[in-house]
Every structure is written in structure tokens, then in C-alpha cells.
Design a protein around this motif. Structure first.
Motif, PDB file in Angstrom:
ATOM      1  N   ARG A 172      16.715  -8.247  40.328  1.00 60.92           N
ATOM      2  CA  ARG A 172      16.077  -6.934  40.151  1.00 60.92           C
ATOM      3  C   ARG A 172      16.078  -6.527  38.687  1.00 60.92           C
ATOM      4  NH1 ARG A 172      19.696  -4.937  44.240  1.00 60.92           N
ATOM      5  NH2 ARG A 172      20.761  -3.969  42.468  1.00 60.92           N
TER       6      ARG A 172
ATOM      7  N   LEU B 266      17.924  -0.639  37.288  1.00 58.67           N
ATOM      8  CA  LEU B 266      17.532   0.427  38.203  1.00 58.67           C
ATOM      9  C   LEU B 266      17.186   1.738  37.500  1.00 58.67           C
ATOM     10  CD1 LEU B 266      19.817  -0.107  41.324  1.00 58.67           C
ATOM     11  CD2 LEU B 266      17.369  -0.508  41.086  1.00 58.67           C
TER      12      LEU B 266
ATOM     13  N   PHE C 148      12.355   0.504  41.585  1.00 54.33           N
ATOM     14  CA  PHE C 148      12.496  -0.782  42.273  1.00 54.33           C
ATOM     15  C   PHE C 148      11.283  -1.076  43.135  1.00 54.33           C
ATOM     16  CE2 PHE C 148      14.109   2.062  45.575  1.00 54.33           C
ATOM     17  CZ  PHE C 148      13.583   1.521  46.730  1.00 54.33           C
TER      18      PHE C 148
ATOM     19  N   TYR D  83      13.078   4.944  43.168  1.00 54.24           N
ATOM     20  CA  TYR D  83      14.208   4.568  42.322  1.00 54.24           C
ATOM     21  C   TYR D  83      15.451   4.345  43.170  1.00 54.24           C
ATOM     22  CZ  TYR D  83      11.395   6.163  38.342  1.00 54.24           C
ATOM     23  OH  TYR D  83      10.415   6.316  37.393  1.00 54.24           O
ATOM     24  N   GLY D  84      16.374   3.532  42.623  1.00 50.13           N
ATOM     25  CA  GLY D  84      17.627   3.261  43.308  1.00 50.13           C
ATOM     26  C   GLY D  84      18.810   3.790  42.534  1.00 50.13           C
TER      27      GLY D  84
ATOM     28  N   LYS E  11      22.212   3.323  40.767  1.00 54.17           N
ATOM     29  CA  LYS E  11      22.965   2.231  40.137  1.00 54.17           C
ATOM     30  C   LYS E  11      24.358   2.098  40.719  1.00 54.17           C
ATOM     31  CE  LYS E  11      20.749   2.176  35.574  1.00 54.17           C
ATOM     32  NZ  LYS E  11      20.996   2.251  34.106  1.00 54.17           N
TER      33      LYS E  11
ATOM     34  N   SER F 220      24.084   0.795  44.746  1.00 58.96           N
ATOM     35  CA  SER F 220      23.285  -0.377  45.124  1.00 58.96           C
ATOM     36  C   SER F 220      24.049  -1.666  44.834  1.00 58.96           C
ATOM     37  CB  SER F 220      21.963  -0.386  44.347  1.00 58.96           C
ATOM     38  OG  SER F 220      21.219   0.781  44.622  1.00 58.96           O
TER      39      SER F 220
ATOM     40  N   ALA G 133      14.028  -1.190  50.459  1.00 60.16           N
ATOM     41  CA  ALA G 133      15.346  -0.909  49.885  1.00 60.16           C
ATOM     42  C   ALA G 133      16.429  -1.685  50.619  1.00 60.16           C
ATOM     43  CB  ALA G 133      15.625   0.587  49.940  1.00 60.16           C
TER      44      ALA G 133
ATOM     45  N   VAL H  87      19.290  -2.001  47.877  1.00 58.46           N
ATOM     46  CA  VAL H  87      19.203  -0.816  47.019  1.00 58.46           C
ATOM     47  C   VAL H  87      19.527   0.440  47.827  1.00 58.46           C
ATOM     48  CG1 VAL H  87      17.635   0.638  45.665  1.00 58.46           C
ATOM     49  CG2 VAL H  87      17.518  -1.852  45.461  1.00 58.46           C
ATOM     50  N   GLN H  88      20.381   1.299  47.293  1.00 58.05           N
ATOM     51  CA  GLN H  88      20.587   2.633  47.848  1.00 58.05           C
ATOM     52  C   GLN H  88      19.515   3.533  47.244  1.00 58.05           C
ATOM     53  OE1 GLN H  88      22.667   3.992  50.188  1.00 58.05           O
ATOM     54  NE2 GLN H  88      21.553   5.909  49.834  1.00 58.05           N
ATOM     55  N   MET H  89      18.492   3.837  48.039  1.00 55.01           N
ATOM     56  CA  MET H  89      17.332   4.552  47.510  1.00 55.01           C
ATOM     57  C   MET H  89      17.687   6.000  47.188  1.00 55.01           C
ATOM     58  SD  MET H  89      13.490   4.749  49.094  1.00 55.01           S
ATOM     59  CE  MET H  89      13.920   5.895  50.401  1.00 55.01           C
TER      60      MET H  89
END
Length: 714
Positions: free
Chosen positions: A568, A571, A575, A584-585, A587, A590, A611, A616-618
């Protein structure tokens, strides 16, 4: 605790400036003193301590005070030798208003030339303000503070006679004012000549004798000669549009329209010359008798009562006699009205107390009501039980409650917050509206209703109100600036070598810039599917290029190559690009890398599914705006964020990629706070506020948040 004021036995012989001092009692001694000691008694205090008086500058008494410090403190009382209430002349001396001197305790008589019904002060008391005069032709303002409404003077009209006992004269702006002190009392009398001299007071023990009757008669005659008792009351038959007038009437029925408005259906037995606005209320919500027959005869006035007058209106019972002060008559249109049809007359008692605005109930035995009762008796045979059917209703202009157009008060000196609010509350809280001053004095947690104007808001650049929020770690940050994101893409694109992944089908091409290769990767499981169903990994593109490409492709994931493996991008950059939207995720929450992603079993690729595959934690788009609210009584700073989408009727993620929605928010904010407008020109808004505390450097901080509130849809 009890505070009392004592003065030297013979202040005329004193050589000091201050002859009165405050005494503070506690516990049982406070109770005993209150119950046993009467005005005029002589007291001897023992074992009291001397301390600085915190009220010295305000009450102008001695700069020190006597304070009960221990259980050894005691009081010796010598009852006054002045005869009891068999001799009013001996007990009370009344000072003409032109003889008042500052810092003296006085008893006075006067004719009321102006008054306001009791209204909440900034403290815990109610306040009554009135202006009186006497044969000296001097006008004096009186202010009365008292916690209980029922203890305030019973003033019904200009021209009433009032007697004030134990009021302190104070100098204020080159004039003398009167304010109530410990042991104060008031008695009022009707000011009409030849009417019965009947005292009005809430006190259970008071005295008035022949001397008082003579004073009342003298003041009545003098006031009549001075035309001080001019009747401001107007009958319904004489009302004209845009009038402010006093109105004496009988309450027929009432209904709560919403938390900030009560409908009072009243009449005075006279017929209005203009068509009256009628407000339809479901029968089960109307308290009182059916008024249909009176409505058809143009006898019923529908009065809409707002804000600080609601407390009085809630306690009124059908059949009671009322007097409105400074009631406003306005012409209004009804739904579906044709241009050539006349407008209808509506009545509004706006908030505030300007020009004495208010209402009160009148005792049935009040002499002022004799003429009203005689007129009402002429209609005793009016059939109030006429059958109600569709044909009957069509004979009258009826306006449903939600269709009422409530005009703003045009009085430039008005204190009220009347008229239609630009917002509505969508909560289920059945709470009374309170002022911002009361909100500040409240104890969290609390949900309450307020009406206020927006004094200012932050950020002024509305694009800055769009934030990114992580629901996992509760981090909130600004949406990265395009220039910062563009630099990340540019650094990643330089000297980029396409990655090689077994699960991906890759297509590469050289860009116009030397040394930069653009690659597109698609899972082999997705090859052959529609581009809208594919998850496309983009490598080597600039921000501008991927933004153009995303117009035609729903799911574009920017990646970079590291040791020939796909990873990736930082962030700080999105993403995922989906149409005009960017995601966006977080940081912090994720996963650092993604390996061997699984693309099977996913029917629809949306941002949540992407995600999850990428680890990724959106972050969620949120609006965050700080409003400074003002309602005259105080100001507070309140955040709008958790319910901001409901407030604007706009999704934050949709607004992030749509200029039209951003322009709509700007239009709303320009309506809330028109550019270069004064506070008085801005619309009133109804808010539901949540009051809560947060930890701030190990201290509890009280915060305010706007919830369950929406902009009225135009």
C-alpha cells in the motif's frame, strides 16, 4: 443560612458613614432568628466574628459583616415598643418620591406608570420591574427580586396604586431607584375612581386602615386629573393589523403546539371586523370547550404564546380570565389562499418583556372584569354543541399547526426570540425550553432545548469542517491537502518498477515522463468481468492521472512496489478512489502490509469490502463545526459533529466529492450567519443540546454538543 441587616438604634446620632451591617446566621440560630425576630426589634449579638463583606460594593452597607462562627454565638432580642397594627399612622411613615435619599430604608405609595410581569433573572430569582409616581410628579423605578412568583406584587394595569414597605433607596445614574430588602412587602389597589378599595397581596398578615384608604383615594383622584389611568385595553372588535395592545378576555380552550408554543383560544364577546386566523387542533389535544360556533361568528381569537410566557400559559385553566400585555396583531396568509382573498388576523405573544409584554390571570372578582362579564352574558345561549362535520369545517378558514407562518418581530428594541426557527428538533425529549444562562448553571449530564442565534462559527473556510474520524481509536484529523497527497504520488511514481504478484494479471505502459512506468493490476479471478466489478490496483500514476481515471472506474487502489512486491501507499494518501470519492485509512489501526489478498466470495466491491481485503481500518468522513450561540441571556460554544449530517440533510462522504453539496452547505451557513449581518438580523434557531463532561488534564471540562436538530427544508 440567613442574612439579616441591622442598623444602629439611633442612626441620626451616629458619627460613621455606615449605620447598617449584614449579619450571617447558620443552622438552628438562623431558623430561630427568622421565626422570632420582627422588623423594628432591638437585638444584641454576642460571640460573632467580624469578616469582610463580599457584597459591600453592591449593597453599600458596612464594608465588614458579622458572622456566626461557633455554637457560642447568641442573640438577645428586645421586642419593639411601638404599638401593634391598631395604629397604622404610628407604625409607618411614608416618604414622598421627591424626598427619597440614597442608602435609606423607606415606605412609599405611588401610582404605577409602567410595569413588567415577573420574569427570570440571571440568578435564581424572578424579577419585577415597575415605575411609579406620586403628587410630587417624580418618577421612580422599582426592582423586586423574589424566588416565588406568587410573592410578587399583583399589578393588573397601569394606574394601579401600590404600597411598598421596607425598600432601599439607591442612587443610580443621577436618579433614585428602589429595591426590596429583608422583610419587604407590597400591597396594590385598583386605581379606578369609585371602585372598591380592596387590597391585593399574597401576604397572609398585613394591615391597612383609614389612613391607607385616604392615601389611595387621594392618589386615584390625582392620577385621574393627570390622565395616568388611560385604558390601554382594546376589544377584539377594535383591533387593527400591526397593533400592539392590551387585551382582557376569557380562556375557552388551549393546546400545546410544540415545545416552544402554546395556543390559547380566547374571546371577549365582541366580533372582530376582519377575518380571524383559526388554528385546527385535533380534539384529543384540545383542553377546554369546543369553540366551533364562536369561530364561525368571528368571536374567537387564537393567540400563539412563546418562550418565557409558556410557564404562565401552561398553568392556565379554561374558563379563567386573562389579560395580555403588548399583544401583537398580524395579517397572515393561510395555505391555498387565492390572491384576491383577504388575509386573516392572527395574534402573537412573542418572547421577552419589552414594553411590559406578558400575560397573567385575573381573579374573577376583579372590578376590571365587570364590563367583560356583562358582554359575555349576552352570548350564554350560543350553541357550542353544534354537530361538527366536513361542511361545517369548510365554512371557516382553518390553518393546520404545521402550516402556521410565524413572522419575526419587527420591533427594533425587542428582546424576544420569536418567529419561525430555521431549525427543528427531532428528539423525543419532552423538555421545556431553557435559556443559555440556565444551561450554564445546569449539572451534566443533561439534554435540553434552547433557542438562540449563531454569533459566529468555526472554521470560516467550510472545506476545513470536513474531517476524518476513526471509530476504533477515536482519532480525528483534517482531510489531507491535495498538494501533500500529490507529493506522495509523485515520489512513489519516480523510478518505479512494476511489481510481480502471482495472483494478479498485470498490464504496463511507459508514461511520457522518462523512467516512469504505469501499471494496472487485476486479480486473475476478476479478469473478463465488467470494469465496474473489478478491483484495479494502480501503480506509477500521479494524483491527477488517477483522479481522471477514477471518473470511469469505481474501485481504484493506488499501490507501490517494494522489492518487487505490491504494498500500500502511505495512508496519508487515499487507499481507494471511487468515482469522485476518496477513502482514507487510519495509520494507527490498519495492518502494515497486505499479503495474498482473497478476492473470491465478494459479490459487491464497496469501500467496506476493499478496506477489509487490504487490512485497512477505514476512516469516516465527519462534519465538525463549532458554533457560538447567543440568546441574550448568555453565550456558549457548542460543537456540531455526531448529528451534523442530519443537521444539513447531507452525507459527509457525498459532500467530499460533490461541489454542489458543498455549495449547499455554504448557502445554509450564509443563511444562519448572513455575511456582514448584525446578530439581530440573523434567524433564531431551535437546538437540542447535550451537556456532558470530558477529562482535560485531569480536570472535568463541561462541553456542549448540538444533537437531534435539523435545518428546516425549504
Amino acid at each position: 443560612m440567613l442574612r439579616a441587616e441591622i442598623r444602629e438604634e439611633d442612626p441620626l446620632q451616629s458619627t460613621t458613614e455606615h449605620t447598617s451591617i449584614n449579619v450571617i446566621f447558620f443552622d438552628t440560630l438562623a431558623k430561630d432568628f427568622s421565626q422570632s425576630v420582627k422588623q423594628g426589634d432591638i437585638v444584641l449579638l454576642a460571640n460573632f466574628t467580624i469578616s469582610k463583606s463580599p457584597t459591600f460594593l453592591r449593597d453599600k452597607l458596612h464594608p465588614c459583616q458579622l458572622e456566626m462562627d461557633n455554637k457560642d454565638a447568641c442573640v438577645y432580642v428586645c421586642p419593639s415598643a411601638i404599638p401593634g397594627p391598631s395604629s397604622s399612622e404610628a407604625k409607618y411613615v411614608y416618604v414622598p418620591l421627591n424626598k427619597l435619599k440614597s442608602k435609606t430604608l423607606v415606605n412609599v405609595y405611588g401610582v404605577v406608570t409602567f410595569f413588567k410581569q415577573p420574569f427570570p433573572s440571571k440568578g435564581s430569582d424572578y424579577c419585577t420591574t415597575l415605575k411609579i409616581t406620586d403628587q410630587s410628579d417624580v418618577k421612580v423605578i422599582c426592582t423586586i427580586f423574589c424566588k416565588k412568583l406568587e410573592d410578587h406584587p399583583l399589578i393588573f394595569r397601569v394606574g394601579d396604586i401600590i404600597r411598598l414597605h421596607r425598600f432601599k433607596a439607591e442612587a443610580f445614574r443621577d436618579s433614585i431607584t428602589l429595591i426590596n430588602t429583608f422583610g419587604w412587602s407590597t400591597v396594590t389597589f385598583n386605581g379606578i375612581i369609585d371602585s372598591p378599595i380592596v387590597p391585593r397581596t399574597s401576604s397572609k398578615s398585613f394591615f391597612y386602615g383609614e389612613a391607607d384608604k385616604r392615601r389611595v383615594q387621594e392618589l386615584r383622584q390625582w392620577a385621574a386629573n393627570q390622565s395616568l389611568c388611560s385604558d390601554l385595553n382594546t376589544s377584539l372588535s377594535s383591533v387593527q393589523p400591526h397593533m400592539y395592545f392590551d387585551f382582557t378576555c376569557q380562556l375557552l380552550a388551549k393546546a400545546v403546539m410544540h415545545s416552544g408554543c402554546i395556543l390559547l383560544k380566547v374571546w371577549d364577546g365582541t366580533r372582530c371586523q376582519l377575518p380571524l386566523l383559526q388554528v385546527a387542533v385535533p380534539p384529543d389535544e384540545l383542553e377546554g370547550e369546543c369553540t366551533l360556533a364562536k369561530d364561525k361568528m368571528n368571536l374567537t381569537a387564537n393567540v400563539l404564546v412563546y418562550d418565557n410566557h409558556l410557564e404562565v400559559a401552561r398553568d392556565l385553566k379554561p374558563g379563567a380570565f386573562l389579560r395580555f400585555y403588548n399583544l401583537r396583531a398580524l395579517l397572515q396568509k393561510v395555505p391555498g389562499q387565492l390572491p384576491d382573498q383577504p388575509e386573516h388576523l392572527g395574534f402573537h405573544l412573542h418572547g421577552g418583556t419589552v414594553y411590559g409584554r406578558g400575560l397573567r390571570s385575573l381573579p374573577a372578582e376583579t372590578p376590571d372584569l365587570l364590563s367583560l362579564k356583562s358582554v359575555l352574558e349576552k352570548h350564554v345561549d350560543l350553541d357550542e354543541h353544534e354537530e361538527v362535520n366536513d361542511g361545517t369545517l369548510l365554512e371557516i378558514w382553518y390553518t393546520p399547526p404545521e402550516s402556521i407562518v410565524l413572522p419575526n418581530d419587527e420591533n427594533p428594541g425587542a428582546e424576544e426570540n420569536a418567529g419561525p426557527a430555521y431549525t427543528v428538533q427531532t428528539c423525543e425529549h419532552n423538555t421545556q425550553r431553557i435559556t443559555l444562562a440556565q444551561v450554564k448553571r445546569s449539572t451534566p449530564p443533561l439534554s435540553c432545548h434552547v433557542r438562540a442565534r449563531v454569533k459566529k462559527y468555526l472554521p470560516q473556510q467550510l472545506y476545513q469542517c470536513l474531517k476524518l474520524f476513526c471509530s476504533k481509536c477515536k482519532t480525528m484529523k483534517d482531510v489531507p491537502d491535495d498538494s501533500a497527497v500529490a507529493n506522495i504520488f509523485l515520489e512513489s511514481a519516480r523510478d518505479n518498477q512494476p511489481c510481480d504478484e502471482q495472483w494478479a494479471a498485470t498490464s504496463s505502459a511507459n508514461s511520457r515522463e522518462p523512467g516512469r512506468t504505469i501499471s494496472m493490476h487485476v486479480s486473475k479471478d476478476m479478469v473478463g468481468k465488467s470494469s465496474h466489478m473489478q478491483l484495479i490496483f494502480i501503480e506509477g500514476m500521479t494524483l491527477d492521472e488517477i483522479s481522471v481515471l477514477s471518473r470511469d472506474h469505481k474501485n481504484l487502489v493506488p499501490v507501490r512496489s517494494e522489492n518487487s512486491k505490491m504494498t500500500r501507499m502511505d495512508l496519508t494518501a487515499p487507499f481507494l478512489f471511487s468515482g469522485k470519492k476518496r477513502y482514507y485509512g487510519c495509520k494507527q489501526c490498519s495492518r502494515n502490509t497486505f499479503e495474498n489478498p482473497v478476492f473470491t466470495g465478494v459479490e459487491t466491491w464497496d469501500e467496506q469490502a476493499v478496506a477489509a481485503v487490504l487490512g485497512v481500518q477505514m476512516m469516516q468522513y465527519r462534519f465538525l463545526i463549532q458554533f457560538e450561540l447567543d440568546d441574550v441571556t448568555d453565550t456558549i460554544e457548542a460543537l456540531l459533529w455526531e448529528d451534523a449530517e442530519r443537521f444539513f440533510h447531507i452525507s459527509a462522504v457525498d459532500a467530499s466529492g460533490c461541489q454542489d453539496l458543498q455549495d449547499r452547505i455554504q448557502t445554509i451557513m450564509d443563511t444562519i450567519q448572513p455575511p456582514e449581518s448584525s446578530l439581530e438580523e440573523r434567524p433564531w434557531m431551535d437546538f437540542c443540546l447535550s451537556v456532558y463532561t470530558v477529562k482535560d488534564n485531569d480536570r472535568n471540562k463541561v462541553c456542549y454538543q448540538i444533537t437531534n436538530t435539523e435545518i428546516v427544508k425549504q
